[in-house]
Every structure is written in structure tokens, then in C-alpha cells.
Design an enzyme around this catalytic site. Structure first.
Site: not given
Ligand code: AHR
Length: 519
Positions: A242, A318
Site C-alpha cells: 500500500e 484502492d
């Protein structure tokens, strides 16, 4: 890490036995004997004390005892679905069931079932930080015919992820959370990738949003250079943790992580408190190499990890969906697998017998050969790539066509102008002029000697995406293939902003039979 508890030594011994069983199973399968009592990757992980908590494959069983469905397809003709299972328990996919169900229509993969018994199946990814291109902001589903292969001589299909495609499960069971240890591997097509974010398989956020550093732990494959890079120009196996693709301990470049592009690539990632590793190898033969094994990255937020336990395939955490790639199988484990366990799994993968399907006919695509390129889409099987002046289109050519029309539909195969392991197509009746793309459309232009022309005129043959003939990937836009659309010819991606990138009939439109030259 230096200490090696006795239980680990015992596990290693068990694993050596498991690996031997796996190899024997492979030999038996290879000689045509039935596949009873096969040891498969999740049996090996279980023997190592790190059981699978997710096991996904469209090509084979990942447990010797598994005899359920591998995946589900939906056809466009009547929107009905069909589960695709195995030829035998613990064996290979029943691709003929897909071929029958999807004959004369297009099909997408709707579900990739979880073989681990935890129901961690993958389905169409929902919108998150980014909206997908399908209705409701979902991502696209993969064209079920777009990645044909063989495995131990059996036909099978992979999951072809064009940009916009994505699968996810945000409500999983047993996947690592927080800083819990886990392992994972996946087999990808090492020749199909791009630089978009992010062709991932693994652990991600349960709300499909970027929840900050350390909220993911997924295998990444491709040549994205926004965050991490390795040696060379890519593609690389990296970890998506991430807000960063990590190739090693440093954000940015880690020269110890090589570019790797085996046709069938085994990619391995594992993580436990302040320790993680990347490993990879050729799924068709040989062992795994360790590209990184050490402490968590030199960046804040990644130690301890804050894993959330969703599973993604083909997208970023995402729901970024710019990436391309092809997936054949992968698992996630509970616990940090030992190298010995992974080495035994790699031996099993080698023995499984992955192979490309319908490889380009080496004779007809040999430089110097004269050929014609016939469309395979049902509408258009009498049409060939041809030119009139610099305009390129498909034209119906028959024995009765004029000599000029026949010549305009005939090509001399040349070693690729930009890459001699690919090809270029020189006009039979306009020597020195080649098929090249410009603004994604094909034209016939004289070779101006520039490196841009060389790249634009070079195409890399692959097995036909619909199982017929060949598909030709653009050398400088690797996820775009020569495609006919409304009888014009383009380099098209499977889904995208141009009308000619339409997903419907894509795998048929990009598949060409290399046939006897008309002239
Ligand atoms: O870490 C790289 C990417 O950054 C993630 O996959 C995505 O969630 C974010 O955009």
C-alpha cells in the site's frame, strides 16, 4: 531467523517426502496414468504447518482431494452460467466444458472458487477509491477465452486481466490480519504485463480504499516505475504493501531484484513481524530464487503491518484498475511458509506441466516466409489484412481476386525491426514498406529507419487469444494486439477508451490464422 527449531527440521523432512510424491505424481500424469492420490500445493503447505486459507486456479486442483468447481463462466448469448470443474479429483480443468458452453458466443469468468474450504472465492471487484468501468462502478470480468494454455497436455484457460478487469473478496475467512504471518504464491504469464497500477494477487483492504501504509500485502507483477523498481527495465515481482510497490528493503530501486519474464512465472511473497521475502522462478522448470529476504522496508508505516485480509486479483488495494496480466493459479496461507515448503511447491508446479497452447507455427512465421493473415471472427473468416496505398483494412480475398488485391493481402515475414525475437510484416508488392501502427491504427508506411518506426512495426506472436492461430502484441504497447474492428485494423487493448478496444469479440478479433500467401 538463525535458530532452526526442531519442529522446522521435521517439517523439512516431511516436505522432502511431499516434494518427491509431487514429482512422482507429475511423472505418472506425464505418462498418461491416472492421477489418483496426487499431492498438490495445498497438501504441501499443510504438511509444512502453513495451510492454505485460499486457493484459486482455473487450470487445476490445488489439493489432491479437491473435486469441486474451479471457476464459473457466464455466456453473453443468454446470460446463463456454468461451473467449470475437473477432469478427475485432484486433476486438471475440464476446458472442454467451457468450450461447449461458450461455443459461438463470448464468455466471461464470473467466479474463481476457493478450493481451501473457506469459501474465499473471487468475484467481480466492487468500486472503491476508484470506480471500475462496468455498471455500478464494478470492474470488468475477464474474457474466459483470452488466455488458452495447456497443462500436462490438457487444454485450460487462465484469467486474462486487461486494464479495467478486477476480482476481489472483502469478506474473507482465515486470511492474515494486522501483523499476522502469511505466505502466498501465484503463477502468471511473465510476458503479459504493463506499467499500470497494479496487477496484484493477495491481501488488501476490506473497503476497497487506500487505508494507509501497511494495509496491504500482495504480490505485484509488472513494470510500474512509480514506486519501486529492480534491475533492468522490468517487469519485476514486487510487494504491494500500500502506497508502495517494494522490490526490497528500500523504497525505490533495489538492484538485487531482477527483471523476470518467464512465460509461466512463479511469484512468491511472504511476511511476518518485521520480516518478509520475495521469491520467484520459472514455473516450467527449476527452482525458486530469493530476490529479497529481510526486515520490513525503510519507510514508515510498514512495521508493524496493518493487513486487513481482503483478497484482490488484477487490481490495486484502492481498486486502481490500470494494470494488465494473466493469472493461472495462486494460494494464500496461514503462517509464514519455510523456503523448503515453497521449494516443494515449486517442484509440484514444475511437474504440473504448464505449456503455451497453439504456439505460433515456427515454419510460417520464419523470417523470409510469405504469408497472409486471415481473420478468425465468425463474421469475417474470408477477410485478410490488406492495404490500399497506406490504408490498411481487412478485405475479402478469394481465388478469383485480382493479382493486385492478392498482392496487397500478402506479407513477407521479417525479423522484428525492433526485436529480432518478434516479427515485422513487409508488403509483398511494396518492398520496404511495413505494417506499423500510429495513433493505435495500422498503416503501411516505408521504413524511415527511425527507432520509433522500428517499434511501431514490430509485433510479438503469441498463441491466438481465442485458441486459433496467433495473436500479435505490439512491441511498444505490450497489452495491445493487432485487431480488426469494423473491417479496419488497430492495435487494441481488451477494454479501454477507444471504440476499437471493446471487450466484445476481442479474443476473436485479435486472433489470426497465418495462411499460405495469396501472392
Ligand atoms: O501501493 C500501490 C498502490 O497504491 C495500491 O495498490 C493502491 O491501493 C494505491 O493506489
Amino acid at each position: 531467523m538463525a535458530l532452526r527449531p526442531r519442529s522446522r527440521r521435521i517439517r523439512s523432512a516431511l516436505l522432502a517426502v511431499a516434494a518427491a510424491c509431487a514429482l512422482v505424481a507429475g511423472v505418472l500424469v506425464g505418462s498418461g496414468t491416472s492421477q489418483a492420490a496426487t499431492t498438490q500445493p495445498c497438501d504441501i503447505y499443510a504438511a509444512g504447518g502453513t495451510p492454505c486459507v485460499a486457493a484459486h486456479s482455473t487450470t487445476r486442483a490445488l489439493l489432491g482431494a479437491y473435486n469441486g468447481p474451479l471457476y464459473q463462466v457466464r455466456r453473453s448469448s443468454d446470460s446463463t452460467t456454468r461451473d467449470i470443474g475437473l477432469l478427475s479429483a485432484g486433476g486438471y480443468a475440464d476446458a472442454a466444458a467451457q468450450d461447449t458452453f461458450c461455443a459461438n458466443t463470448s464468455c466471461v469468468i464470473t467466479i474463481i472458487y476457493d478450493q481451501s474450504g473457506r469459501n474465499n472465492r473471487l468475484t467481480q471487484a466492487p468500486p472503491g477509491g476508484f470506480q471500475g468501468p462496468a455498471p455500478g462502478g464494478y470492474d470488468n470480468l475477464a474474457d474466459a477465452k483470452a488466455a488458452p494454455i495447456t497443462i500436462a497436455g490438457h487444454k485450460a484457460y487462465g484469467v486474462f486481466v486487461a486494464p479495467g478487469t478486477g476480482y476481489r473478496n472483502n469478506t474473507t475467512n482465515g486470511i492474515a490480519k494486522g501483523d499476522q504471518p502469511e505466505g502466498m504464491y501465484a503463477i502468471f504469464d511473465g510476458t503479459h504485463y504493463n506499467g499500470g497500477c497494479c496487477f496484484d494477487y493477495g491481501n488488501a483492504e476490506t473497503n476497497s480504499r487506500d487505508n494507509g501504509n501497511g494495509t496491504m500485502e500482495a504480490i505485484y507483477f509488472g513494470n510500474n516505475k512509480v514506486w519501486g523498481t529492480g534491475a533492468g527495465n522490468g517487469p519485476w515481482v514486487m510487494a504491494d504493501l500500500e502506497n508502495g510497490l517494494f522490490s526490497g528493503v528500500n523504497p525505490g530501486n533495489n538492484a538485487g531484484n531482477p527483471s523476470v519474464s518467464h512465460r509461466f512465472l512463479t511469484a512468491v511473497l511472504k511476511g511476518e513481524p518485521n520480516h518478509w521475502a520475495i521469491r520467484a522462478g520459472n514455473a516450467q522448470s527449476g527452482g525458486l530464487s530469493t530476490y529479497y529476504d529481510g526486515k520490513r522496508p525503510n519507510a514508515s508505516g510498514y512495521n508493524p503491518m496493518k493487513k486487513e485480509g481482503a483478497i484482490i486479483l488484477g487490481i490495486g488495494g484502492d481498486n486502481s484498475h490500470g494494470a494488465a496480466g494473466t493469472f493461472y493459479e495462486g494460494v494464500m496461507t496461514s503462517g509464514y511458509p519455510s523456503n523448503a515448503t515453497e521449494d516443494a511447491v515449486q517442484a509440484n508446479i514444475n511437474a504440473a506441466g504448464y505449456g503455451a497452447s497453439g504456439n505460433p507455427d515456427p515454419g510460417s512465421l520464419t523470417p523470409g516466409s510469405a504469408i497472409s493473415l486471415r481473420a478468425t471472427t465468425a463474421c469475417c473468416t474470408t477477410r485478410y489484412i490488406s492495404h490500399t496505398g497506406s490504408t490498411v483494412a481487412t478485405s475479402v480475398i478469394t481465388a478469383a481476386s485480382s493479382a493486385t488485391d492478392k498482392g496487397n493481402a500478402s506479407w513477407t515475414v521479417r525479423a522484428g525491426l525492433a526485436n529480432s525475437s518478434c516479427v515485422s510484416f513487409e508488403s509483398r508488392n511494396a518492398a520496404g514498406s511495413y505494417l506499423r501502427h500510429q495513433n493505435y491504427q495500422l498503416y503501411l508506411n516505408a521504413n524511415d529507419g527511425s527507432s520509433l518506426f522500428a517499434s511501431d512495426a514490430t509485433f510479438c506472436p503469441q498463441a491466438g487469444r481465442n485458441g486459433q492461430g496467433n495473436s500479435f502484441a505490439s512491441a511498444n504497447f505490450a497489452s495491445r494486439y493487432i485487431r480488426h474492428y469494423s473491417n479496419n485494423v488497430y492495435i487494441a487493448s481488451n477494454g479501454g477508451s477507444n471504440t476499437f478496444d471493446a471487450t466484445a469479440a476481442w479474443s476473436d478479433d485479435v486472433s489470426w490464422v497465418v495462411s499460405t500467401s495469396w501472392a
